[in-house]
Each structure stands twice: as structure tokens, then as C-alpha cells.
Design an enzyme around this catalytic site. Structure first.
Site, short mmCIF file in Angstrom:
data_model
loop_
_atom_site.label_atom_id
_atom_site.label_comp_id
_atom_site.label_asym_id
_atom_site.label_seq_id
_atom_site.Cartn_x
_atom_site.Cartn_y
_atom_site.Cartn_z
N SER A 48 -2.00 0.57 12.84
CA SER A 48 -3.40 -0.23 13.32
C SER A 48 -3.57 -1.41 13.50
CB SER A 48 -4.34 0.30 12.19
OG SER A 48 -4.31 1.65 11.58
N1 SAH Z 1 -0.64 3.46 8.08
C1 SAH Z 1 0.02 3.53 9.32
C2 SAH Z 1 -0.50 3.98 10.49
C3 SAH Z 1 -0.73 5.28 10.61
S1 SAH Z 1 -1.09 6.08 12.08
C4 SAH Z 1 0.69 2.15 9.29
O1 SAH Z 1 0.46 1.12 8.79
O2 SAH Z 1 1.54 1.78 10.33
C5 SAH Z 1 -1.16 7.63 11.39
C6 SAH Z 1 -0.24 8.46 10.76
O3 SAH Z 1 -0.58 9.46 10.08
C7 SAH Z 1 1.03 8.66 11.82
O4 SAH Z 1 2.15 8.23 11.30
C8 SAH Z 1 0.83 10.15 11.61
O5 SAH Z 1 2.07 10.85 11.94
C9 SAH Z 1 0.47 10.44 10.18
N2 SAH Z 1 -0.12 11.78 9.97
C10 SAH Z 1 -0.83 12.49 10.99
N3 SAH Z 1 -1.23 13.45 10.33
C11 SAH Z 1 -0.93 13.42 9.06
C12 SAH Z 1 -0.91 14.58 7.86
N4 SAH Z 1 -1.69 15.74 8.08
N5 SAH Z 1 -0.28 14.19 6.87
C13 SAH Z 1 0.30 13.09 6.70
N6 SAH Z 1 0.30 12.11 7.58
C14 SAH Z 1 -0.03 12.28 8.80
#
Ligand code: SAH
Length: 226
Positions: free
Chosen positions: A70
Site C-alpha cells: 500500500s
Molecule cells: N499489507 C500488505 C499489502 C497487502 S496487499 C503489505 O504491507 O505489503 C493485500 C494482500 O491481501 C495480498 O497479498 C493478497 O494476496 C492478500 N489477500 C487477499 N485475500 C486474502 C484473504 N482472503 N486472506 C488473506 N489474505 C488475502
């Protein structure tokens, strides 16, 4: 530790963007504790080599598997909105690169983070370990169900957008706890929601800010038959 000039410039940009969005968020400034912790997390260490030169720009960046780390302003703002205390236990859904988890780890006692993409979970776990974040546990699973073994949590942060708030995440919140989650889709737009559970277990939800997040995948919400 004095922040690098790049980090200093990023902190200034975040402060300015927080002031500009204060009418939405209700916060004209982030806490010094959050800004201090933010300054200590090396964002470049959560990116692939080619993206490292862009690490301190105030924008989201790709982390592979069609996912993104993000925008720094959003990471700092969401962290601040959780009102974290040093003894807190926090659940993150969407580990991604592990960057948000690392920032949380500087501010609380223990972070539990769920990532649905196995390769991302693996890389983040290894990276957080190598960087010395001993109080983060990463697990590969669908975050819709939360992490009942470690519940209840003082705070829950979801870093992918869901059509609705998964009920398990509200259930696993302590009385007095806070949950942040982007809700909506890419067509109707997404809103960052802050859910507060009071001492009696009553839940209040407030919209904080329009946002853009990648979608939460995995379990689909129950659909009515046509
Ligand atoms: N917090 C992260 C950014 C995340 S982007 C950082 O600091 O880099 C969102 C993430 O959520 C992605 O890696 C995606 O694979 C994950 N995601 C999507 N759906 C999900 C679910 N149902 N359970 C766990 N993770 C999930």
C-alpha cells in the site's frame, strides 16, 4: 536514529497528506509514536531490487502475484487509526510483503498475519525473520475466518477490500477493540471503514476515507439462489 533524507521527505509528505484529509479522517496529525516507528521500518527491504529506488515515494508498488504494497500514507494512517498500545495483540489479514506487519510489530506486543497466497506468505515470513521482527507470526490461510486460536484481538486490520465485513473478524475483536477494513469493489468504489466494539460488545461503524485496495479473495459471501 536520524531518518535518511528520503525517509524525512516521505514523512513530510505523509504529514501534509494527513492534514489535507483531516476532514475525512478526523485526524490532523498522526501520533509521534506511529511516525517514529514508521521512520524505523526500511520500506526498500520489502521490495524487489528493481523497485527499491521507488521505495520512499508516497505510492503503492507491485509485489508480484497481482498484489501491491500500500501507499505509505495509507499504511501510516491506518496504523494510527488503530490507536495501538504496547501490550496489544493484533491480527492482520493480507500480509503481502510483510511491510505493514513490520510497522505494527514495532508498536505492539504480538502481530498475527494471514496471507492467502502461499508464495507471498513464505517470502514475508522469511523476510520478517531475517530483519529481526520476532513478534510477527505469518500463516498461509484465508483471512475470512480470522485466526480463532489467537483471538480475541485488540485490533484487526484488513489490507484488501471486501464486499462486506467478514463476521468472524468482528467476533474476534475484543470489547474496546478496533477493526479497519476497506469495503466495496472497484466499480462502486471502496470506503475504509472503522469498526469499534464498545465495552458491552456493541458495534459502531464509521466511514473514514475513499480508498483503492486490491480485492480480498477466497471465501465468497453467501449468495442467495437466483
Ligand atoms: N499489507 C500488505 C499489502 C497487502 S496487499 C503489505 O504491507 O505489503 C493485500 C494482500 O491481501 C495480498 O497479498 C493478497 O494476496 C492478500 N489477500 C487477499 N485475500 C486474502 C484473504 N482472503 N486472506 C488473506 N489474505 C488475502
Amino acid at each position: 536514529m536520524t531518518p535518511s533524507p528520503e525517509m524525512q521527505a516521505l514523512l513530510d509528505e505523509i504529514r501534509a497528506e494527513v492534514r489535507e484529509t483531516r476532514l475525512y479522517t478526523g485526524r490532523a496529525a498522526l501520533s509521534e509514536r506511529v511516525l517514529q516507528a514508521f521512520a524505523e521500518v526500511p520500506r526498500h527491504a520489502f521490495l524487489t531490487d528493481v523497485l527499491r529506488p521507488a521505495a520512499y515515494a508516497n505510492r503503492p508498488l507491485p509485489i508480484g502475484h497481482e498484489q501491491t504494497i500500500s501507499q505509505p500514507y495509507i499504511v501510516a494512517l491506518m496504523t494510527d487509526l488503530l490507536d495501538l498500545e504496547p501490550d496489544d495483540i493484533v491480527l492482520e489479514v493480507g500480509t503481502g510483503s510483510g511491510y505493514q506487519a513490520a510497522l505494527l510489530a514495532k508498536l505492539v506486543k504480538q502481530v498475527y498475519s494471514l496471507e492467502i497466497v502461499a508464495a507471498l506468505a513464505e517470502t514475508a515470513r522469511e523476510r520478517l525473520h531475517r530483519l529481526g521482527y520476532g513478534n510477527v507470526e505469518v500463516h498461509q490461510d484465508d483471512g475470512h475466518a480470522g485466526w480463532p486460536e489467537h483471538a480475541p484481538f485488540d485490533a484487526v486490520i484488513v489490507t484488501a477490500a471486501a464486499p462486506d465485513i467478514p463476521p468472524a473478524l468482528i467476533e474476534q475483536l475484543k470489547p474496546g477493540g478496533r477493526l479497519l477494513i476497506p469495503v466495496g469493489d472497484r466499480y462502486s468504489g471502496q470506503d475504509l471503514l472503522l469498526i469499534e466494539k464498545d465495552r458491552h460488545g456493541r458495534v459502531r461503524r464509521n466511514s473514514v476515507l475513499p480508498v483503492i485496495f486490491v480485492p480480498l479473495t477466497g471465501a465468497e459471501p453467501t449468495r442467495r439462489p437466483p
